[in-house]
Write an enzyme that holds these catalytic residues in place. Structure first.
Site, PDB file in Angstrom:
ATOM      1  N   HIS A 183       0.863  -1.181   0.000  1.00  0.00           N
ATOM      2  CA  HIS A 183       0.000   0.000   0.000  1.00  0.00           C
ATOM      3  C   HIS A 183       0.896   1.225   0.000  1.00  0.00           C
ATOM      4  O   HIS A 183       1.639   1.478   0.948  1.00  0.00           O
ATOM      5  CB  HIS A 183      -0.950  -0.033   1.196  1.00  0.00           C
ATOM      6  CG  HIS A 183      -1.950  -1.137   1.078  1.00  0.00           C
ATOM      7  ND1 HIS A 183      -2.370  -1.891   2.137  1.00  0.00           N
ATOM      8  CD2 HIS A 183      -2.583  -1.630  -0.029  1.00  0.00           C
ATOM      9  CE1 HIS A 183      -3.234  -2.793   1.700  1.00  0.00           C
ATOM     10  NE2 HIS A 183      -3.378  -2.661   0.392  1.00  0.00           N
ATOM     11  N   ALA A 184       0.796   1.963  -1.088  1.00  0.00           N
ATOM     12  CA  ALA A 184       1.830   2.935  -1.433  1.00  0.00           C
ATOM     13  C   ALA A 184       2.067   3.983  -0.360  1.00  0.00           C
ATOM     14  O   ALA A 184       3.189   4.452  -0.172  1.00  0.00           O
ATOM     15  CB  ALA A 184       1.445   3.617  -2.745  1.00  0.00           C
ATOM     16  N   ARG A 185       1.019   4.357   0.351  1.00  0.00           N
ATOM     17  CA  ARG A 185       1.133   5.476   1.297  1.00  0.00           C
ATOM     18  C   ARG A 185       1.752   5.068   2.623  1.00  0.00           C
ATOM     19  O   ARG A 185       1.981   5.912   3.484  1.00  0.00           O
ATOM     20  CB  ARG A 185      -0.258   6.057   1.535  1.00  0.00           C
ATOM     21  CG  ARG A 185      -1.261   5.073   2.116  1.00  0.00           C
ATOM     22  CD  ARG A 185      -2.679   5.607   1.944  1.00  0.00           C
ATOM     23  NE  ARG A 185      -3.680   4.674   2.467  1.00  0.00           N
ATOM     24  CZ  ARG A 185      -4.987   4.852   2.312  1.00  0.00           C
ATOM     25  NH1 ARG A 185      -5.442   5.894   1.648  1.00  0.00           N
ATOM     26  NH2 ARG A 185      -5.843   3.982   2.809  1.00  0.00           N
ATOM     27  N   GLU A 186       2.031   3.785   2.807  1.00  0.00           N
ATOM     28  CA  GLU A 186       2.515   3.311   4.109  1.00  0.00           C
ATOM     29  C   GLU A 186       4.041   3.378   4.147  1.00  0.00           C
ATOM     30  O   GLU A 186       4.749   2.368   4.236  1.00  0.00           O
ATOM     31  CB  GLU A 186       1.955   1.903   4.352  1.00  0.00           C
ATOM     32  CG  GLU A 186       0.419   1.933   4.405  1.00  0.00           C
ATOM     33  CD  GLU A 186      -0.250   0.569   4.304  1.00  0.00           C
ATOM     34  OE1 GLU A 186       0.445  -0.453   4.334  1.00  0.00           O
ATOM     35  OE2 GLU A 186      -1.495   0.541   4.190  1.00  0.00           O
ATOM     36  N   ASN A 258      -3.137  -6.067  -2.739  1.00  0.00           N
ATOM     37  CA  ASN A 258      -3.390  -7.005  -1.646  1.00  0.00           C
ATOM     38  C   ASN A 258      -4.741  -7.718  -1.768  1.00  0.00           C
ATOM     39  O   ASN A 258      -4.999  -8.666  -1.044  1.00  0.00           O
ATOM     40  CB  ASN A 258      -3.338  -6.282  -0.300  1.00  0.00           C
ATOM     41  CG  ASN A 258      -2.247  -6.822   0.587  1.00  0.00           C
ATOM     42  OD1 ASN A 258      -1.314  -7.460   0.120  1.00  0.00           O
ATOM     43  ND2 ASN A 258      -2.361  -6.578   1.876  1.00  0.00           N
ATOM     44  N   HIS A 314       2.873  -3.328   6.902  1.00  0.00           N
ATOM     45  CA  HIS A 314       1.919  -2.272   6.577  1.00  0.00           C
ATOM     46  C   HIS A 314       1.957  -1.212   7.682  1.00  0.00           C
ATOM     47  O   HIS A 314       2.596  -1.375   8.711  1.00  0.00           O
ATOM     48  CB  HIS A 314       0.481  -2.834   6.559  1.00  0.00           C
ATOM     49  CG  HIS A 314       0.187  -3.790   5.456  1.00  0.00           C
ATOM     50  ND1 HIS A 314      -0.602  -3.475   4.388  1.00  0.00           N
ATOM     51  CD2 HIS A 314       0.562  -5.088   5.271  1.00  0.00           C
ATOM     52  CE1 HIS A 314      -0.711  -4.508   3.579  1.00  0.00           C
ATOM     53  NE2 HIS A 314      -0.009  -5.518   4.093  1.00  0.00           N
ATOM     54  N   SER A 315       1.212  -0.142   7.476  1.00  0.00           N
ATOM     55  CA  SER A 315       0.835   0.725   8.567  1.00  0.00           C
ATOM     56  C   SER A 315      -0.639   1.105   8.330  1.00  0.00           C
ATOM     57  O   SER A 315      -1.094   1.048   7.177  1.00  0.00           O
ATOM     58  CB  SER A 315       1.716   1.975   8.612  1.00  0.00           C
ATOM     59  OG  SER A 315       1.431   2.882   7.560  1.00  0.00           O
ATOM     60  N   TYR A 316      -1.442   1.418   9.416  1.00  0.00           N
ATOM     61  CA  TYR A 316      -0.924   1.737  10.729  1.00  0.00           C
ATOM     62  C   TYR A 316      -1.793   1.084  11.784  1.00  0.00           C
ATOM     63  O   TYR A 316      -2.808   0.480  11.447  1.00  0.00           O
ATOM     64  CB  TYR A 316      -0.898   3.267  10.930  1.00  0.00           C
ATOM     65  CG  TYR A 316      -2.233   3.989  10.765  1.00  0.00           C
ATOM     66  CD1 TYR A 316      -3.100   4.167  11.853  1.00  0.00           C
ATOM     67  CD2 TYR A 316      -2.655   4.501   9.534  1.00  0.00           C
ATOM     68  CE1 TYR A 316      -4.303   4.846  11.714  1.00  0.00           C
ATOM     69  CE2 TYR A 316      -3.858   5.164   9.397  1.00  0.00           C
ATOM     70  CZ  TYR A 316      -4.678   5.329  10.496  1.00  0.00           C
ATOM     71  OH  TYR A 316      -5.878   5.980  10.345  1.00  0.00           O
ATOM     72  N   GLU A 415       1.130  -4.401  11.173  1.00  0.00           N
ATOM     73  CA  GLU A 415       0.777  -2.986  11.012  1.00  0.00           C
ATOM     74  C   GLU A 415       1.660  -2.178  11.946  1.00  0.00           C
ATOM     75  O   GLU A 415       1.623  -2.366  13.153  1.00  0.00           O
ATOM     76  CB  GLU A 415      -0.700  -2.773  11.359  1.00  0.00           C
ATOM     77  CG  GLU A 415      -1.672  -3.549  10.486  1.00  0.00           C
ATOM     78  CD  GLU A 415      -2.078  -2.787   9.237  1.00  0.00           C
ATOM     79  OE1 GLU A 415      -1.584  -1.659   9.032  1.00  0.00           O
ATOM     80  OE2 GLU A 415      -2.895  -3.337   8.465  1.00  0.00           O
TER      81      GLU A 415
HETATM   82 ZN   LIG Z   1      -1.641  -1.682   4.158  1.00  0.00          ZN
END
Ligand SMILES: [Zn+2]
Length: 451
Positions: A183-186, A258, A314-316, A415
């Site tokens: 997930h690009a923003r993580e 994902n 991942h986050s968050y 996460e």
């Molecule tokens: Zn994610």
């Protein structure tokens, strides 16, 4: 050390109040991150939030949803009279505080065969520099490592990894297989994965414990498995999540990698079938270039010495998530061991800074622990990143694929930090990179000997 600061073009092309086209820059100045409490069910809340034209859902849980509330939606949001707390007064300011992206010329500083400086972990960096950083790590342990370019993303970027091995030689041991930033923003995931790799490279020649790790396992690190999306977060939209693949039937871009794995993909109630949604699953199982590449590589590892541990960072929210997600009635055959190991990881992560990571099977434990449902038997699967919600939507097929198809002994999602009061969730200041990385490395040092 020579640092060259590179500031990306100022994000000024699009007003926050105007929906940008997919290729414009998206600005979050004045957006507030708001945690909204769930009072009459998450579906009801989601539909209300969806009525706010410019507001972006970040994460949803059983008892709350985090949203990025647009300035133009404030009046409409207040009219909804939802119980809520502001977590971040200005998301745009938090994004500004992350940067600028710092270009890192480590070879010029330390020489081709020495370790890159660990000041790498003081800042976020352009995607191209992450590739160079991996090459620099490889150069620092040349007899025990290789760069892997396993195939191209939709936009043609090679999905790039670092393979490390010990005294048994390349490919002689079971795999410890690490993904980040699907997930690009993580962004924090990228740095945490690289820190893990960095510690192994730096310790192999002088630390018997670390040498033992590499002599026991082949390690495969892929800090950015979604390079197109990650690059897009650095050029256009900090909160982009999916890949960047267009579809013929829509102007909306991007598939949630994902949700695209070819296992349980077709289960109804699964990920979104709407290309505009953040968890869009694609038109067919495994129809994204990234999943094709990652699946082929995973299958190769599985057919070799097998995969002992897979972690998708991942986050968050600080969770350690175990199989299964697609059903609450099924437990892994080694469930007791998985729970024990996750407890070991949790305890070790907490040692340096006291951060508590919650662990358990994605569906049953976390779901039940957060209020659950009276009807959990038909949950197709559970969303790792929009987790713990009272939502019968599917989940990442990835952990299931790793477990059921690839035969991975332990396939988890972790996460990382972010979320809660004072935090924008996906957007973490650079000062959080090092502690986030250190606590996970502490966890890995406790986990690996126990596998
Ligand atoms: Zn994610």
């Amino acid at each position: 050390m020579r640092l060259l600061e590179v500031v990306l073009a100022a994000a000024s092309l699009a007003s926050a109040a105007v929906t940008p086209s997919p290729d414009e820059q998206v600005v979050y100045d004045g957006f507030k991150v708001v945690r909204v409490n769930v009072t009459d069910g998450l579906p009801s809340l989601k539909s209300k939030i969806a009525s706010l034209a410019q507001t972006l859902e970040l994460h949803s849980y059983a008892d709350h949803m985090d949203v990025a509330l647009a300035p133009s939606d404030v009046a409409a949001f207040e009219a909804l009279n939802l119980p809520s707390d502001i977590l971040d007064e200005d998301l745009g300011a938090s994004i500004a505080a992350e940067g600028p992206l710092v270009s890192f010329n480590s070879i010029a500083e330390v020489g081709a065969n020495a370790l890159p400086s660990d000041s790498w972990f003081n800042n976020y960096h352009p995607y191209s520099d992450h590739l160079q950083f991996l090459k620099d790590l490889q150069s620092a342990l040349p007899q025990n490592s290789e760069i892997l370019e396993i195939g191209a993303s939709y936009e043609g970027r090679q999905i790039t990894g670092l393979h490390l091995w010990g005294s048994g030689g390349s490919g002689s041991k079971p795999a410890i297989y690490i993904h980040g930033t699907v997930h690009a923003r993580e962004w924090i995931a990228t740095m945490v994965v690289e820190y893990f790799a960095y510690q192994l490279v730096s310790g192999y020649g002088n630390n018997a414990t670390i040498k033992g790790f590499l002599d026991s396992y082949d390690f495969y690190f892929f800090p950015v498995v979604n390079p197109d999306g990650f690059s897009y977060t650095q050029s256009n939209d900090r909160l982009w999540r999916k890949n960047r693949m267009p579809r013929s039937s829509t102007s909306a871009k991007g598939t949630d990698i994902n949700r695209n794995w070819p296992y349980k993909w077709e289960v109804s109630g699964g990920a979104s079938t709407n290309p505009s949604d953040e968890d869009y699953r694609g038109q067919a199982a495994g129809d994204t270039p990234e999943v094709k590449v990652l699946k082929a590589f995973t299958d190769k590892l599985a057919a070799g010495k097998g995969i002992r541990l897979y972690i998708d960072f991942h986050s968050y929210g600080q969770y350690i998530l175990l199989p299964y997600g697609y059903t609450c009635s099924k437990r892994s055959s080694n469930d007791a061991k998985q729970e024990s190991l996750a407890g070991t990881l949790q305890a070790a992560i907490a040692k340096p800074y006291g951060k508590r990571f919650t662990y358990g099977p994605i569906c049953s434990t976390l779901y039940a622990a957060t209020g659950g449902s009276t009807d959990v038997s038909d949950i197709a699967s559970f969303p790792v990143c929009t987790l713990i919600g009272k939502r019968k939507e599917p989940l990442t097929r990835l952990l299931q694929y790793m477990t059921d198809v690839a035969g991975t002994t332990y396939a988890w999602a972790v996460e990382l930090r972010g979320g809660g009061s004072g935090s924008s969730g996906f957007v973490l200041p650079p000062s959080q990179i090092r502690p986030s990385s250190i606590e996970i490395w502490q966890g890995m040092q406790a986990l690996i000997p126990s596998l």
